[in-house]
Scaffold this motif. Structure first.
Motif, PDB file in Angstrom:
ATOM      1  N   GLU A   1       0.877  -1.155   0.000  1.00 28.37           N
ATOM      2  CA  GLU A   1       0.000   0.000   0.000  1.00 28.37           C
ATOM      3  C   GLU A   1       0.921   1.212   0.000  1.00 28.37           C
ATOM      4  O   GLU A   1       1.869   1.275   0.788  1.00 28.37           O
ATOM      5  CB  GLU A   1      -0.836  -0.055   1.270  1.00 28.37           C
ATOM      6  N   ILE A   2       0.676   2.156  -0.890  1.00 29.02           N
ATOM      7  CA  ILE A   2       1.503   3.361  -0.951  1.00 29.02           C
ATOM      8  C   ILE A   2       0.689   4.539  -0.425  1.00 29.02           C
ATOM      9  O   ILE A   2      -0.494   4.669  -0.743  1.00 29.02           O
ATOM     10  CB  ILE A   2       2.043   3.618  -2.381  1.00 29.02           C
ATOM     11  N   LYS A   3       1.321   5.351   0.418  1.00 31.03           N
ATOM     12  CA  LYS A   3       0.644   6.498   1.031  1.00 31.03           C
ATOM     13  C   LYS A   3       1.499   7.744   0.822  1.00 31.03           C
ATOM     14  O   LYS A   3       2.702   7.738   1.080  1.00 31.03           O
ATOM     15  CB  LYS A   3       0.454   6.269   2.525  1.00 31.03           C
ATOM     16  N   ASN A   4       0.856   8.820   0.361  1.00 32.10           N
ATOM     17  CA  ASN A   4       1.541  10.100   0.215  1.00 32.10           C
ATOM     18  C   ASN A   4       1.658  10.748   1.595  1.00 32.10           C
ATOM     19  O   ASN A   4       0.654  10.983   2.261  1.00 32.10           O
ATOM     20  CB  ASN A   4       0.780  11.017  -0.742  1.00 32.10           C
ATOM     21  N   MET A   5       2.873  11.024   2.025  1.00 35.69           N
ATOM     22  CA  MET A   5       3.109  11.627   3.332  1.00 35.69           C
ATOM     23  C   MET A   5       3.509  13.105   3.225  1.00 35.69           C
ATOM     24  O   MET A   5       3.833  13.734   4.224  1.00 35.69           O
ATOM     25  CB  MET A   5       4.212  10.853   4.069  1.00 35.69           C
ATOM     26  N   SER A   6       3.482  13.647   2.005  1.00 41.18           N
ATOM     27  CA  SER A   6       3.884  15.036   1.785  1.00 41.18           C
ATOM     28  C   SER A   6       2.678  15.956   1.749  1.00 41.18           C
ATOM     29  O   SER A   6       1.722  15.708   1.013  1.00 41.18           O
ATOM     30  CB  SER A   6       4.641  15.152   0.450  1.00 41.18           C
ATOM     31  N   LYS A   7       2.735  17.027   2.543  1.00 42.71           N
ATOM     32  CA  LYS A   7       1.659  18.012   2.543  1.00 42.71           C
ATOM     33  C   LYS A   7       1.753  18.939   1.332  1.00 42.71           C
ATOM     34  O   LYS A   7       0.773  19.531   0.924  1.00 42.71           O
ATOM     35  CB  LYS A   7       1.714  18.861   3.817  1.00 42.71           C
ATOM     36  N   LYS A   8       2.950  19.055   0.754  1.00 46.63           N
ATOM     37  CA  LYS A   8       3.176  20.024  -0.322  1.00 46.63           C
ATOM     38  C   LYS A   8       3.155  19.422  -1.725  1.00 46.63           C
ATOM     39  O   LYS A   8       2.835  20.111  -2.677  1.00 46.63           O
ATOM     40  CB  LYS A   8       4.522  20.723  -0.111  1.00 46.63           C
ATOM     41  N   THR A   9       3.511  18.163  -1.860  1.00 50.42           N
ATOM     42  CA  THR A   9       3.673  17.574  -3.187  1.00 50.42           C
ATOM     43  C   THR A   9       2.708  16.421  -3.400  1.00 50.42           C
ATOM     44  O   THR A   9       2.614  15.522  -2.567  1.00 50.42           O
ATOM     45  CB  THR A   9       5.124  17.044  -3.363  1.00 50.42           C
ATOM     46  N   LYS A  10       2.021  16.452  -4.522  1.00 50.98           N
ATOM     47  CA  LYS A  10       1.140  15.347  -4.881  1.00 50.98           C
ATOM     48  C   LYS A  10       2.003  14.178  -5.367  1.00 50.98           C
ATOM     49  O   LYS A  10       3.061  14.376  -5.946  1.00 50.98           O
ATOM     50  CB  LYS A  10       0.180  15.767  -5.973  1.00 50.98           C
ATOM     51  N   LEU A  11       1.531  12.987  -5.103  1.00 56.02           N
ATOM     52  CA  LEU A  11       2.200  11.762  -5.537  1.00 56.02           C
ATOM     53  C   LEU A  11       1.330  11.156  -6.631  1.00 56.02           C
ATOM     54  O   LEU A  11       0.116  11.042  -6.459  1.00 56.02           O
ATOM     55  CB  LEU A  11       2.313  10.806  -4.343  1.00 56.02           C
ATOM     56  N   ILE A  12       1.918  10.797  -7.744  1.00 54.79           N
ATOM     57  CA  ILE A  12       1.155  10.208  -8.841  1.00 54.79           C
ATOM     58  C   ILE A  12       1.607   8.771  -9.017  1.00 54.79           C
ATOM     59  O   ILE A  12       2.790   8.493  -9.211  1.00 54.79           O
ATOM     60  CB  ILE A  12       1.332  11.009 -10.141  1.00 54.79           C
ATOM     61  N   VAL A  13       0.655   7.844  -8.917  1.00 51.49           N
ATOM     62  CA  VAL A  13       0.911   6.417  -9.111  1.00 51.49           C
ATOM     63  C   VAL A  13       0.157   6.029 -10.373  1.00 51.49           C
ATOM     64  O   VAL A  13      -1.072   5.997 -10.380  1.00 51.49           O
ATOM     65  CB  VAL A  13       0.441   5.582  -7.898  1.00 51.49           C
ATOM     66  N   ASP A  14       0.919   5.765 -11.451  1.00 48.01           N
ATOM     67  CA  ASP A  14       0.358   5.630 -12.789  1.00 48.01           C
ATOM     68  C   ASP A  14      -0.451   6.900 -13.060  1.00 48.01           C
ATOM     69  O   ASP A  14       0.111   7.962 -13.039  1.00 48.01           O
ATOM     70  CB  ASP A  14      -0.429   4.335 -12.955  1.00 48.01           C
TER      71      ASP A  14
ATOM     72  N   ASN B   1      -3.433  10.340   1.381  1.00 46.48           N
ATOM     73  CA  ASN B   1      -4.180   9.416   0.530  1.00 46.48           C
ATOM     74  C   ASN B   1      -3.322   8.183   0.291  1.00 46.48           C
ATOM     75  O   ASN B   1      -2.100   8.268   0.209  1.00 46.48           O
ATOM     76  CB  ASN B   1      -4.515  10.038  -0.831  1.00 46.48           C
ATOM     77  N   LYS B   2      -3.996   7.019   0.176  1.00 49.97           N
ATOM     78  CA  LYS B   2      -3.255   5.785  -0.059  1.00 49.97           C
ATOM     79  C   LYS B   2      -4.035   4.886  -1.009  1.00 49.97           C
ATOM     80  O   LYS B   2      -5.258   4.978  -1.109  1.00 49.97           O
ATOM     81  CB  LYS B   2      -2.974   5.052   1.245  1.00 49.97           C
ATOM     82  N   ILE B   3      -3.292   4.054  -1.738  1.00 52.65           N
ATOM     83  CA  ILE B   3      -3.888   3.068  -2.643  1.00 52.65           C
ATOM     84  C   ILE B   3      -3.004   1.828  -2.659  1.00 52.65           C
ATOM     85  O   ILE B   3      -1.852   1.873  -2.215  1.00 52.65           O
ATOM     86  CB  ILE B   3      -4.046   3.591  -4.101  1.00 52.65           C
ATOM     87  N   ASP B   4      -3.546   0.735  -3.194  1.00 49.60           N
ATOM     88  CA  ASP B   4      -2.736  -0.458  -3.409  1.00 49.60           C
ATOM     89  C   ASP B   4      -1.768  -0.175  -4.544  1.00 49.60           C
ATOM     90  O   ASP B   4      -2.148   0.416  -5.561  1.00 49.60           O
ATOM     91  CB  ASP B   4      -3.610  -1.657  -3.793  1.00 49.60           C
ATOM     92  N   LEU B   5      -0.543  -0.597  -4.373  1.00 43.94           N
ATOM     93  CA  LEU B   5       0.476  -0.419  -5.405  1.00 43.94           C
ATOM     94  C   LEU B   5       0.245  -1.472  -6.490  1.00 43.94           C
ATOM     95  O   LEU B   5       0.227  -2.669  -6.193  1.00 43.94           O
ATOM     96  CB  LEU B   5       1.863  -0.593  -4.780  1.00 43.94           C
ATOM     97  N   PRO B   6       0.008  -1.057  -7.744  1.00 46.99           N
ATOM     98  CA  PRO B   6      -0.130  -2.051  -8.810  1.00 46.99           C
ATOM     99  C   PRO B   6       1.145  -2.876  -8.925  1.00 46.99           C
ATOM    100  O   PRO B   6       2.222  -2.424  -8.530  1.00 46.99           O
ATOM    101  CB  PRO B   6      -0.336  -1.200 -10.069  1.00 46.99           C
ATOM    102  N   TRP B   7       1.067  -4.077  -9.482  1.00 42.56           N
ATOM    103  CA  TRP B   7       2.243  -4.957  -9.550  1.00 42.56           C
ATOM    104  C   TRP B   7       3.359  -4.353 -10.389  1.00 42.56           C
ATOM    105  O   TRP B   7       4.527  -4.660 -10.204  1.00 42.56           O
ATOM    106  CB  TRP B   7       1.857  -6.353 -10.034  1.00 42.56           C
ATOM    107  N   LYS B   8       3.017  -3.428 -11.302  1.00 42.29           N
ATOM    108  CA  LYS B   8       4.021  -2.688 -12.066  1.00 42.29           C
ATOM    109  C   LYS B   8       3.453  -1.309 -12.333  1.00 42.29           C
ATOM    110  O   LYS B   8       2.368  -1.180 -12.897  1.00 42.29           O
ATOM    111  CB  LYS B   8       4.333  -3.398 -13.379  1.00 42.29           C
ATOM    112  N   CYS B   9       4.175  -0.279 -11.890  1.00 42.19           N
ATOM    113  CA  CYS B   9       3.660   1.081 -12.046  1.00 42.19           C
ATOM    114  C   CYS B   9       4.805   2.085 -11.989  1.00 42.19           C
ATOM    115  O   CYS B   9       5.930   1.751 -11.627  1.00 42.19           O
ATOM    116  CB  CYS B   9       2.645   1.397 -10.959  1.00 42.19           C
ATOM    117  N   ILE B  10       4.461   3.324 -12.347  1.00 46.51           N
ATOM    118  CA  ILE B  10       5.416   4.426 -12.225  1.00 46.51           C
ATOM    119  C   ILE B  10       4.898   5.380 -11.157  1.00 46.51           C
ATOM    120  O   ILE B  10       3.742   5.798 -11.182  1.00 46.51           O
ATOM    121  CB  ILE B  10       5.613   5.165 -13.560  1.00 46.51           C
ATOM    122  N   ILE B  11       5.778   5.697 -10.211  1.00 43.92           N
ATOM    123  CA  ILE B  11       5.481   6.628  -9.124  1.00 43.92           C
ATOM    124  C   ILE B  11       6.206   7.925  -9.470  1.00 43.92           C
ATOM    125  O   ILE B  11       7.415   7.907  -9.746  1.00 43.92           O
ATOM    126  CB  ILE B  11       5.988   6.083  -7.781  1.00 43.92           C
TER     127      ILE B  11
END
Length: 186
Positions: free
Chosen positions: A87-100, A108-118
């Motif tokens: 499970e990947i969780k964004n811990m930054s208040k200033k920067t958005k995290l893009i998963v695919d 915010n958190k989501i399941d990490l796809p088996w292959k993805c770009i963060i």
């Protein structure tokens, strides 16, 4: 019975392969604290944290534009399944995290796809999960990319495809500015 027959069955370990890229890595050496030489083992109940705070994060990015804790990865077993995931969780208040194509705001958190770009800022990380059986620990194996991940993996660009279904980017390696045409033109 021989000692070979009495030996415990060796179980495989889930491994998260992560390939890191930043356009200024040659000059700024922001990955200098990451261990690219071998797999690193972590207990299943540990959270893998990435950021610039060396006291909190196991994986340090030496860049003042990176948050103290940029993101975290939690290893877990899916409910009613023997399958493991992260499970990947964004811990930054200033920067958005893009998963695919999914944008994660703070906490915010989501399941990490088996292959993805963060992605965050100019950072690109290709994450690939290699399945295993162990419930006690997992491994990480870090790699360094010399070219952008999206370029290296020949991933399609996020440009719209025209109605005829043929993207000009497939035929040309040069990046062209998008051209808008009237739908009545041929």
């Amino acid at each position: 019975m021989s000692s070979f027959e009495e030996a415990e069955t060796e179980e495989t370990v889930t491994c998260l392969h992560m390939t890191f890229y930043h356009p200024c890595q040659e000059d700024k050496m922001m990955f200098r604290c990451l261990n690219f030489s071998k797999r690193q083992q972590m207990r299943a109940d540990e959270t893998a944290k990435f950021g610039r705070d060396t006291n909190v994060c196991r994986y340090n990015l030496m860049d003042t534009r990176v948050s103290r804790i940029q993101f975290s990865l939690q290893f877990y077993r899916k409910l009613n399944s023997s399958e493991f995931s992260f499970e990947i969780k964004n811990m930054s208040k200033k920067t958005k995290l893009i998963v695919d194509q999914t944008e994660l705001g703070y906490l915010n958190k989501i399941d990490l796809p088996w292959k993805c770009i963060i992605c965050f800022g100019d950072y690109q990380i290709l994450a690939e999960i290699q399945e295993g059986e162990s419930m006690d620990y997992f491994e990480t194996h870090l790699h360094l990319a010399q070219v952008p991940i999206s370029q290296e993996r020949c991933l399609p660009s996020l440009q719209p495809v025209p109605e005829n279904g043929i993207s000009s980017s497939l035929f040309s390696s040069q990046s062209k500015s998008p051209m808008e045409i009237d739908e009545n033109e041929s």
